[in-house]
Enzyme design. Structure first.
Site, PDB file in Angstrom:
ATOM      1  N   SER A 124       0.840  -1.198   0.000  1.00 47.16           N
ATOM      2  CA  SER A 124       0.000   0.000   0.000  1.00 47.16           C
ATOM      3  C   SER A 124       0.873   1.245   0.000  1.00 47.16           C
ATOM      4  O   SER A 124       1.997   1.233   0.535  1.00 47.16           O
ATOM      5  CB  SER A 124      -0.859  -0.019   1.272  1.00 47.16           C
ATOM      6  OG  SER A 124      -1.400   1.249   1.518  1.00 47.16           O
ATOM      7  N   TYR A 148      -1.600  -1.144  10.997  1.00 44.58           N
ATOM      8  CA  TYR A 148      -1.908  -1.668   9.657  1.00 44.58           C
ATOM      9  C   TYR A 148      -0.755  -1.359   8.699  1.00 44.58           C
ATOM     10  O   TYR A 148      -0.238  -2.238   8.010  1.00 44.58           O
ATOM     11  CB  TYR A 148      -3.220  -1.071   9.131  1.00 44.58           C
ATOM     12  CG  TYR A 148      -3.332  -1.135   7.631  1.00 44.58           C
ATOM     13  CD1 TYR A 148      -3.581  -2.350   6.991  1.00 44.58           C
ATOM     14  CD2 TYR A 148      -3.136  -0.002   6.836  1.00 44.58           C
ATOM     15  CE1 TYR A 148      -3.635  -2.419   5.605  1.00 44.58           C
ATOM     16  CE2 TYR A 148      -3.193  -0.067   5.459  1.00 44.58           C
ATOM     17  CZ  TYR A 148      -3.445  -1.272   4.842  1.00 44.58           C
ATOM     18  OH  TYR A 148      -3.480  -1.342   3.474  1.00 44.58           O
ATOM     19  N   LYS A 152       2.203  -3.856   6.548  1.00 45.76           N
ATOM     20  CA  LYS A 152       2.595  -3.812   5.119  1.00 45.76           C
ATOM     21  C   LYS A 152       4.100  -3.574   4.994  1.00 45.76           C
ATOM     22  O   LYS A 152       4.784  -4.219   4.203  1.00 45.76           O
ATOM     23  CB  LYS A 152       1.820  -2.704   4.391  1.00 45.76           C
ATOM     24  CG  LYS A 152       0.331  -2.975   4.263  1.00 45.76           C
ATOM     25  CD  LYS A 152       0.052  -4.167   3.370  1.00 45.76           C
ATOM     26  CE  LYS A 152      -1.413  -4.503   3.282  1.00 45.76           C
ATOM     27  NZ  LYS A 152      -1.686  -5.781   2.610  1.00 45.76           N
TER      28      LYS A 152
HETATM   29  C1  UD1 Z   1      -6.997   4.762   3.765  1.00 42.02           C
HETATM   30  C2  UD1 Z   1      -5.961   4.359   4.774  1.00 42.02           C
HETATM   31  C3  UD1 Z   1      -4.807   3.738   4.042  1.00 42.02           C
HETATM   32  C4  UD1 Z   1      -5.299   2.539   3.230  1.00 42.02           C
HETATM   33  C5  UD1 Z   1      -6.387   2.999   2.288  1.00 42.02           C
HETATM   34  C6  UD1 Z   1      -7.018   1.819   1.599  1.00 42.02           C
HETATM   35  C7  UD1 Z   1      -6.287   5.935   6.620  1.00 42.02           C
HETATM   36  C8  UD1 Z   1      -5.703   7.075   7.390  1.00 42.02           C
HETATM   37  N1  UD1 Z   1      -5.568   5.495   5.556  1.00 42.02           N
HETATM   38  O1  UD1 Z   1      -6.418   5.735   2.907  1.00 42.02           O
HETATM   39  O2  UD1 Z   1      -3.814   3.337   4.951  1.00 42.02           O
HETATM   40  O3  UD1 Z   1      -4.232   1.977   2.521  1.00 42.02           O
HETATM   41  O4  UD1 Z   1      -7.410   3.672   3.003  1.00 42.02           O
HETATM   42  O5  UD1 Z   1      -7.776   2.250   0.523  1.00 42.02           O
HETATM   43  O6  UD1 Z   1      -7.344   5.448   6.932  1.00 42.02           O
HETATM   44  N2  UD1 Z   1     -12.751  11.155   3.802  1.00 42.02           N
HETATM   45  C9  UD1 Z   1     -13.765  12.008   4.155  1.00 42.02           C
HETATM   46  N3  UD1 Z   1     -14.911  11.478   4.686  1.00 42.02           N
HETATM   47  C10 UD1 Z   1     -15.083  10.133   4.865  1.00 42.02           C
HETATM   48  C11 UD1 Z   1     -14.035   9.256   4.498  1.00 42.02           C
HETATM   49  C12 UD1 Z   1     -12.872   9.809   3.971  1.00 42.02           C
HETATM   50  O7  UD1 Z   1     -13.647  13.217   3.996  1.00 42.02           O
HETATM   51  O8  UD1 Z   1     -16.138   9.719   5.381  1.00 42.02           O
HETATM   52  C13 UD1 Z   1     -11.525  11.709   3.205  1.00 42.02           C
HETATM   53  C14 UD1 Z   1     -10.281  11.415   4.029  1.00 42.02           C
HETATM   54  O9  UD1 Z   1     -10.064  12.404   4.979  1.00 42.02           O
HETATM   55  C15 UD1 Z   1      -9.213  11.394   2.923  1.00 42.02           C
HETATM   56  C16 UD1 Z   1      -9.949  10.942   1.674  1.00 42.02           C
HETATM   57  O10 UD1 Z   1     -11.334  11.114   1.946  1.00 42.02           O
HETATM   58  O11 UD1 Z   1      -8.766  12.707   2.694  1.00 42.02           O
HETATM   59  C17 UD1 Z   1      -9.701   9.483   1.344  1.00 42.02           C
HETATM   60  O12 UD1 Z   1      -9.943   8.713   2.512  1.00 42.02           O
HETATM   61  P1  UD1 Z   1      -9.990   7.125   2.485  1.00 42.02           P
HETATM   62  O13 UD1 Z   1     -10.858   6.654   1.395  1.00 42.02           O
HETATM   63  O14 UD1 Z   1     -10.299   6.660   3.873  1.00 42.02           O
HETATM   64  O15 UD1 Z   1      -8.507   6.708   2.069  1.00 42.02           O
HETATM   65  P2  UD1 Z   1      -7.091   7.126   2.718  1.00 42.02           P
HETATM   66  O16 UD1 Z   1      -7.237   7.781   4.011  1.00 42.02           O
HETATM   67  O17 UD1 Z   1      -6.321   7.841   1.667  1.00 42.02           O
END
Ligand code: UD1
Length: 335
Positions: A124, A148, A152
């Site tokens: 990842s 997590y 990895k």
């Molecule tokens: C997350 C994990 C990462 C993992 C990946 C798998 C975290 C901190 N990181 O990445 O380790 O490999 O998923 O796909 O969890 N967001 C919102 N509202 C929400 C959900 C997300 O605003 O309800 C935003 C988050 O703040 C972020 C973006 O959307 O900026 C993407 O979030 P997400 O899909 O959870 O992925 P990552 O955080 O990049």
């Protein structure tokens, strides 16, 4: 080739299974069903019109894994199986270390006993930690910010040590950015149990009326619109990346590491606005405080994968949102 997919009924595993079968490979799936459904096997078979061999087994049980290699002549393994929820990993670190790390060690031991030298590992972008400049290249320093991510990172290190001691191995480590979307058929897609943690599945549920509104975590980042930037990649592009990795194994490649991303960063609001184009503005959202552990931006330099695997992502953000919405609507109809 006969390819064993650990965690092959999960989100990335199932799409990769379809892609491999389409390319003429034979697929064997092992999955403990902890975060997937048995019905996904039938769906893969429906899409591909091919039978898939399936074992319900857990990588922590070495004997069960041994049986699979006893029953089948395996040419290569793609190792997806593992726990993947960041928040949960903080409260249950031992479960993460046991599942992800012990599971991998068992798999490697059995592969060695059966002379299986070809492995693709699901890593990842989380292994890049929080302090590298963008875009991320494969030689950036690695670190982890949660258990997590540490699993990895540790597995990558274990694979390097193992390769140094077993130079006949071919190992491709794939560092995924943010896989989203679903197969064109609308039959398989991302189906997390409970309330989704990740952005796209949460947005999909809001679009289909199963959740009220999205909380956008933070609008005060130093980015174009204040929300975080990520490298979202269509799940079918990612699946095709695995096919390219399998082809690389056949070149007797040694140990290689590749980013699988598009190289383009999109903000949370870019995702919401594009999703609203495909679902007629059904995604309501509100700004909420930053989520702990989030980095401002994270996107790949995908050049190495293009140069050495001949692979590059082809689908755009609209395709990702449209396929996600189609799948989610199909799911809603079924319930
Ligand atoms: C997350 C994990 C990462 C993992 C990946 C798998 C975290 C901190 N990181 O990445 O380790 O490999 O998923 O796909 O969890 N967001 C919102 N509202 C929400 C959900 C997300 O605003 O309800 C935003 C988050 O703040 C972020 C973006 O959307 O900026 C993407 O979030 P997400 O899909 O959870 O992925 P990552 O955080 O990049």
């Amino acid at each position: 080739m006969k390819i064993l997919l650990t965690g092959g009924l999960g989100y990335i595993g199932s799409h990769t299974a379809v892609e491999l079968i389409k390319a003429g490979h034979e697929v064997i799936i092992v999955d403990n069903l902890s975060n997937s459904e048995r019905s996904v096997k039938d769906k893969i078979e429906r899409i591909t019109q091919q039978e898939v061999i399936f074992y319900k087994a857990d990588l922590r049980k070495e004997k069960a894994i041994r049986q699979i290699f006893e029953d089948n002549t395996v040419d290569a393994v793609i190792h997806f199986a593992g726990l993947k929820a960041v928040g949960e990993s903080v409260s249950k670190p031992l479960e993460y270390y046991e599942n992800n790390i012990c599971g991998t060690i068992n798999l490697l031991k059995v592969m060695k006993d059966y002379n299986v030298n070809n492995l693709v590992f699901s890593s990842s972008a989380t292994v890049y930690g929080a302090s590298n400049p963008m875009p991320l290249t494969e030689d950036c320093p690695t670190s982890a910010t949660n258990p997590y991510g540490r699993t990895k990172l540790f597995i990558e290190e274990i694979l390097k040590d193992y390769y140094n001691a077993n130079k006949s191995m071919n190992i491709v480590i794939l560092r995924y950015f943010n896989p989203v979307g679903a197969h064109d058929s609308g039959i398989i897609g991302e189906n997390p149990k409970g309330i989704p943690n990740n952005l796209m599945p949460f947005v999909a549920k809001v679009a289909c009326g199963k959740l009220d509104e999205l909380h956008v975590f933070g609008n005060d980042y130093d980015t174009k619109d204040g929300t975080c930037i990520r490298d979202y990649i269509h799940i079918c592009d990612l699946a095709e990346g695995h096919l390219a990795a399998v082809n690389k194994l056949n070149e007797k490649c040694g140990l290689k590491i590749y980013n699988l991303g598009t190289g383009t960063g999109y903000s949370v609001l870019d995702v919401v606005n594009t999703y609203n184009k495909v679902c007629e503005n059904k995604v309501k959202y509100a700004f909420a405080p930053r989520r702990e552990g989030d980095v401002k931006e994270c996107y790949a330099c995908p050049d190495k994968a293009l140069q050495e695997l001949g692979w590059q992502a082809k689908r755009n953000l609209y395709d990702m949102c449209l396929s996600s919405y189609t799948y989610e609507q199909n799911q809603a109809k079924r319930k």
